[in-house]
Design an enzyme around this catalytic site. Sequence first.
Site, PDB file in Angstrom:
ATOM      1  N   ASP A  18      34.331  53.374   7.877  1.00 53.95           N
ATOM      2  CA  ASP A  18      34.307  54.367   6.807  1.00 53.95           C
ATOM      3  C   ASP A  18      35.090  53.865   5.602  1.00 53.95           C
ATOM      4  OD1 ASP A  18      33.886  57.142   5.747  1.00 53.95           O
ATOM      5  OD2 ASP A  18      36.071  57.108   5.777  1.00 53.95           O
ATOM      6  N   TYR A  23      38.539  53.894  -2.843  1.00 59.31           N
ATOM      7  CA  TYR A  23      39.563  53.164  -2.098  1.00 59.31           C
ATOM      8  C   TYR A  23      39.840  51.814  -2.772  1.00 59.31           C
ATOM      9  CZ  TYR A  23      38.789  56.484   1.758  1.00 59.31           C
ATOM     10  OH  TYR A  23      38.670  57.616   2.524  1.00 59.31           O
ATOM     11  N   ASN A  91      32.836  63.456  -1.598  1.00 58.55           N
ATOM     12  CA  ASN A  91      34.256  63.341  -1.278  1.00 58.55           C
ATOM     13  C   ASN A  91      35.064  64.599  -1.580  1.00 58.55           C
ATOM     14  OD1 ASN A  91      36.370  61.985  -0.152  1.00 58.55           O
ATOM     15  ND2 ASN A  91      36.702  60.586  -1.850  1.00 58.55           N
ATOM     16  N   SER A 121      32.979  66.416   2.444  1.00 50.13           N
ATOM     17  CA  SER A 121      34.380  66.190   2.737  1.00 50.13           C
ATOM     18  C   SER A 121      35.206  67.231   1.993  1.00 50.13           C
ATOM     19  CB  SER A 121      34.806  64.772   2.296  1.00 50.13           C
ATOM     20  OG  SER A 121      36.182  64.561   2.527  1.00 50.13           O
ATOM     21  N   ARG A 122      36.000  67.965   2.744  1.00 51.91           N
ATOM     22  CA  ARG A 122      36.896  68.982   2.166  1.00 51.91           C
ATOM     23  C   ARG A 122      36.135  70.107   1.463  1.00 51.91           C
ATOM     24  NH1 ARG A 122      41.049  65.693  -1.328  1.00 51.91           N
ATOM     25  NH2 ARG A 122      39.138  64.657  -1.987  1.00 51.91           N
TER      26      ARG A 122
END
Length: 296
Positions: A18, A23, A91, A121-122
């Site tokens: 992942d 990043y 994200n 995500s979230r």
Amino acid sequence: MSEQIVTLAYESGINIFDTAEVYAAGKAEIILGKILQKKKWRRSSYIVSTKLYWGGKAETEKGLSRKHIVEGLRASLDRLQLDYVDIVFANKPDPNTPMEEIVRSFTHVINNNMTFYWGTSRWSPTEVMEAYSVARQFNLIPPVGQTDEEDDWLDMLEMNDERTAKKVRSYSMNETRKDDEDREDRHAPIGPLDWIPAVGVMRYRNFGRSGLRVSQIGLGTWVTFGSQITDEMSEQIVTLAYESGINIFDTAEVYAAGKAEIILGKILQKKKWRRSSYIVSTTPCPDASPRAHLSC
């Protein structure tokens, strides 16, 4: 060291890697891609997932607009040196982009073989349900699952103390909300008169009902390019506009009988700015009269 970790993980039975465009500013995807290319493991034997939301400094390289989902995933695939990822995650929620646009965009990248699945995500349960409702309504592809950073922390810590678990969960969620609020403060939708030249800071807004983030001031080409000023001056204007935060360049086939589009195209090719960092709009117009720009 990165190669040793990935190799050990794969040989130990871990089959999902992942990453995310954010990043290490994309370097994580580059390094993982190089390792996978070097190891030459069967592509069908492992899973790669990535996440989209923060892809670059430009306003058009953030969020979940159709532009960023398509261009951001394409850029991730280039860094990973892959034809596709198995899963792409949104994200975080994007309150500035309509849910229909988000779901349609992820359906588009799936249908174009850039990924097999998409997830969240979230996202809150309400947001996930909205995505499912939109998918059912328009016969689109819904998200298949969700990853949550705070849940990952709890799993890794393996805590038995419920009070400590609650504190960590509260801290993680509060920090996430604080980060999100800071970002939303900087990029909140604003009205048409909120750009203040005296301050020298460009402001951005949503384009119509889309999630596309455009500068409050756009650069039109019909008055100048191809007729009233030189090509050199046109380049200086476009460069100054871009460096000042203007991210939308508007033209039309009728402007200077097509010369405006030609000059703008040459400038953009020469400057080699990231294509994902600016927006180009054009207008077809059947009226070829000298005053056609007034009606197109």
